[in-house]
Design an enzyme around this catalytic site. Structure first.
Site, mmCIF file in Angstrom:
data_model
loop_
_atom_site.group_PDB
_atom_site.id
_atom_site.type_symbol
_atom_site.label_atom_id
_atom_site.label_comp_id
_atom_site.label_asym_id
_atom_site.label_seq_id
_atom_site.Cartn_x
_atom_site.Cartn_y
_atom_site.Cartn_z
ATOM 1 N N TYR A 38 2.820 9.909 -0.277
ATOM 2 C CA TYR A 38 3.874 9.375 0.598
ATOM 3 C C TYR A 38 5.274 9.681 0.057
ATOM 4 C CZ TYR A 38 0.023 6.584 2.604
ATOM 5 O OH TYR A 38 -1.161 6.173 3.178
ATOM 6 N N HIS A 50 -7.759 9.376 -1.967
ATOM 7 C CA HIS A 50 -7.113 9.350 -0.641
ATOM 8 C C HIS A 50 -8.000 9.973 0.448
ATOM 9 C CE1 HIS A 50 -2.773 9.218 1.123
ATOM 10 N NE2 HIS A 50 -3.656 9.005 2.074
ATOM 11 N N ASP A 90 0.847 -1.201 0.000
ATOM 12 C CA ASP A 90 0.000 0.000 0.000
ATOM 13 C C ASP A 90 0.881 1.248 0.000
ATOM 14 O OD1 ASP A 90 -2.905 1.078 0.660
ATOM 15 O OD2 ASP A 90 -1.497 2.234 1.878
ATOM 16 N N LYS A 104 -2.721 5.981 -4.384
ATOM 17 C CA LYS A 104 -3.864 6.859 -4.093
ATOM 18 C C LYS A 104 -3.710 8.222 -4.757
ATOM 19 C CE LYS A 104 -3.804 4.636 0.445
ATOM 20 N NZ LYS A 104 -2.421 4.547 0.903
HETATM 21 N N1 LIG Z 1 -5.575 6.251 3.652
HETATM 22 C C1 LIG Z 1 -5.064 6.982 4.619
HETATM 23 O O1 LIG Z 1 -5.419 8.168 4.816
HETATM 24 C C2 LIG Z 1 -4.030 6.374 5.512
HETATM 25 C C3 LIG Z 1 -3.709 6.983 6.740
HETATM 26 C C4 LIG Z 1 -2.770 6.356 7.560
HETATM 27 C C5 LIG Z 1 -2.182 5.168 7.156
HETATM 28 N N2 LIG Z 1 -2.485 4.601 5.938
HETATM 29 C C6 LIG Z 1 -1.856 3.329 5.469
HETATM 30 O O2 LIG Z 1 -1.866 2.380 6.532
HETATM 31 C C7 LIG Z 1 -0.516 2.020 6.847
HETATM 32 C C8 LIG Z 1 -0.361 1.716 8.326
HETATM 33 O O3 LIG Z 1 -0.691 2.815 9.151
HETATM 34 P P1 LIG Z 1 0.394 3.663 9.972
HETATM 35 O O4 LIG Z 1 1.623 3.756 9.178
HETATM 36 O O5 LIG Z 1 -0.294 4.892 10.431
HETATM 37 O O6 LIG Z 1 0.632 2.846 11.294
HETATM 38 P P2 LIG Z 1 0.724 1.358 11.888
HETATM 39 O O7 LIG Z 1 0.993 0.357 10.837
HETATM 40 O O8 LIG Z 1 -0.463 1.192 12.760
HETATM 41 O O9 LIG Z 1 1.983 1.520 12.847
HETATM 42 C C9 LIG Z 1 3.254 1.793 12.359
HETATM 43 C C10 LIG Z 1 4.177 2.018 13.549
HETATM 44 O O10 LIG Z 1 4.312 0.795 14.298
HETATM 45 C C11 LIG Z 1 5.684 0.428 14.357
HETATM 46 N N3 LIG Z 1 5.708 -1.042 14.263
HETATM 47 C C12 LIG Z 1 5.465 -1.804 13.175
HETATM 48 N N4 LIG Z 1 5.556 -3.112 13.466
HETATM 49 C C13 LIG Z 1 5.895 -3.194 14.772
HETATM 50 C C14 LIG Z 1 6.158 -4.277 15.640
HETATM 51 N N5 LIG Z 1 6.084 -5.535 15.207
HETATM 52 N N6 LIG Z 1 6.477 -3.990 16.928
HETATM 53 C C15 LIG Z 1 6.549 -2.705 17.364
HETATM 54 N N7 LIG Z 1 6.320 -1.630 16.573
HETATM 55 C C16 LIG Z 1 5.999 -1.876 15.295
HETATM 56 C C17 LIG Z 1 6.337 1.101 13.166
HETATM 57 O O11 LIG Z 1 7.707 1.331 13.434
HETATM 58 P P3 LIG Z 1 8.913 1.076 12.361
HETATM 59 O O12 LIG Z 1 8.410 1.421 10.994
HETATM 60 O O13 LIG Z 1 9.972 1.993 12.846
HETATM 61 O O14 LIG Z 1 9.269 -0.374 12.481
HETATM 62 C C18 LIG Z 1 5.565 2.411 13.111
HETATM 63 O O15 LIG Z 1 6.051 3.344 14.059
HETATM 64 C C19 LIG Z 1 0.271 3.255 6.377
HETATM 65 O O16 LIG Z 1 1.659 3.006 6.297
HETATM 66 C C20 LIG Z 1 -0.397 3.535 5.066
HETATM 67 O O17 LIG Z 1 0.015 2.620 4.079
HETATM 68 C C21 LIG Z 1 -3.412 5.189 5.134
#
Ligand SMILES: NC(=O)c1ccc[n+]([C@@H]2O[C@H](COP(=O)([O-])OP(=O)(O)OC[C@H]3O[C@@H](n4cnc5c(N)ncnc54)[C@H](OP(=O)(O)O)[C@@H]3O)[C@@H](O)[C@H]2O)c1
Length: 298
Positions: free
Chosen positions: A55, A111, A50, A80
């Site tokens: 990004y 998005h 994704d 997106k």
């Molecule tokens: N459509 C939208 O508006 C929208 C908005 C937000 C997100 N998204 C999508 O959803 C994805 C995920 O959401 P997100 O990036 O907000 O957050 P998330 O996946 O909920 O959390 C990411 C955080 O958790 C840490 N992490 C990952 N695996 C871990 C583990 N096994 N143990 C401990 N910490 C861990 C990562 O650190 P490290 O990377 O340092 O390992 C990072 O700080 C995004 O990357 C994006 O692709 C879309």
């Protein structure tokens, strides 16, 4: 219940198969971080990535896809449309495809339902709404081979309803990508989407950066009991409630471990389902400055 590499797939409303777990890449912007994460993911069993124009990492993602050695047709790739490009969907899509080095995208999402004036930065375009944007998306979807599936992101029930009610639109969005985790489970929105055949994609499924979920006593104790990581418990919960889930990590060991899930007992599943009632709803994704324009999200 032992941890296993998760190969679950779901079928979208147009028949396309989507792997339940996709690697998130938001904030993977340090040089090579998206490249390393995506290549690690694909070489360790992920088949779903994704990304988004906003990004700023589509080129790195595309290079990693190419260098992974995994055939293009085995990978489900999402990108997106950014807010300032709502009136030029095909041009924006072409730019994304070029950066990614791809001929087609598996899933193209609007998005945010926030058409934004690119000259002034105002969250408003005279005579244009997100419904018009969706019509443009549908047109490119139907008239070219550049998009396999279309969907939306950050849409609430009234905004989805506006798409469903429009007489000119014939393609129901296949997915709505929204914040979903045990502290923000959005059950009403999920029920509405299920009724209309719209899959939920869970973003920030781990609670995003500095997640309160990793310190939550129930999450931590379930993980300890199952000899699993808290993140693996959260990904397993998301799949068990029938949502696609997009954990992000740029840390190779976490990228690999986040793909391993297990089946939660009814009791543990119920405990996680009750976290938002116990602690109150918490939206963990940074609230963007245009919140006022999408406040029915909350
Ligand atoms: N459509 C939208 O508006 C929208 C908005 C937000 C997100 N998204 C999508 O959803 C994805 C995920 O959401 P997100 O990036 O907000 O957050 P998330 O996946 O909920 O959390 C990411 C955080 O958790 C840490 N992490 C990952 N695996 C871990 C583990 N096994 N143990 C401990 N910490 C861990 C990562 O650190 P490290 O990377 O340092 O390992 C990072 O700080 C995004 O990357 C994006 O692709 C879309």
């Amino acid at each position: 219940m032992s941890l296993k590499v998760d190969t679950t797939t779901f079928k979208l409303n147009n028949g396309a198969e989507i792997p339940a777990i996709g690697l998130g890449t938001w904030r993977a912007t340090e040089e090579n971080s998206a490249y390393t994460a995506v290549k690690t993911a694909l070489q360790n069993g992920y088949r779903h990535i994704d990304t988004a124009a906003a990004y700023g990492n589509e080129e790195e993602v595309g290079k990693a896809i190419k260098d992974s050695g995994v055939p293009r047709e085995e990978i489900f790739i999402t990108t997106k449309l950014w807010n300032t490009r709502h009136k030029e969907v095909e041009a924006a899509l072409d730019e994304s495809l070029k950066k990614l080095g791809l001929e087609y995208i598996d899933l193209y999402l609007m998005h945010w339902p926030v058409p934004t004036n690119s000259a002034t930065g105002e969250f408003f375009i005279e005579g244009w709404s997100y419904v018009d944007t969706y019509k443009s998306l549908e047109k490119v979807y139907k008239s070219t081979k550049k998009i396999k599936t279309i969907g939306v992101s950050n849409f609430t029930i009234p905004k989805l309803q506006a798409i469903l009610d429009d007489k000119e639109i014939t393609t129901v969005p296949a997915v709505n990508q929204i914040e979903l985790h045990p502290l923000f489970p959005q059950p009403k929105l999920l029920a509405f989407m299920k009724e209309h055949g719209i899959y939920a994609e869970a973003y920030s499924p781990l609670g995003s950066a500095d997640s309160p979920l990793f310190k939550n006593e129930d999450v931590v104790s379930i993980a300890k009991k199952l000899d699993a990581e808290p993140a693996q418990v959260l990904v397993s919960w998301a799949i068990q409630r029938g949502t696609i889930v997009l954990p992000k990590s740029v840390t190779p060991s976490r990228v690999i471990s986040n793909l391993k899930t297990l089946t939660l007992s009814e009791e543990d599943f119920a405990t996680l389902n009750g976290l938002a009632d116990k602690h109150g709803k918490i939206r963990t994704c940074d609230v963007p400055e245009w919140k006022a324009f999408v406040d029915d999200v909350y």
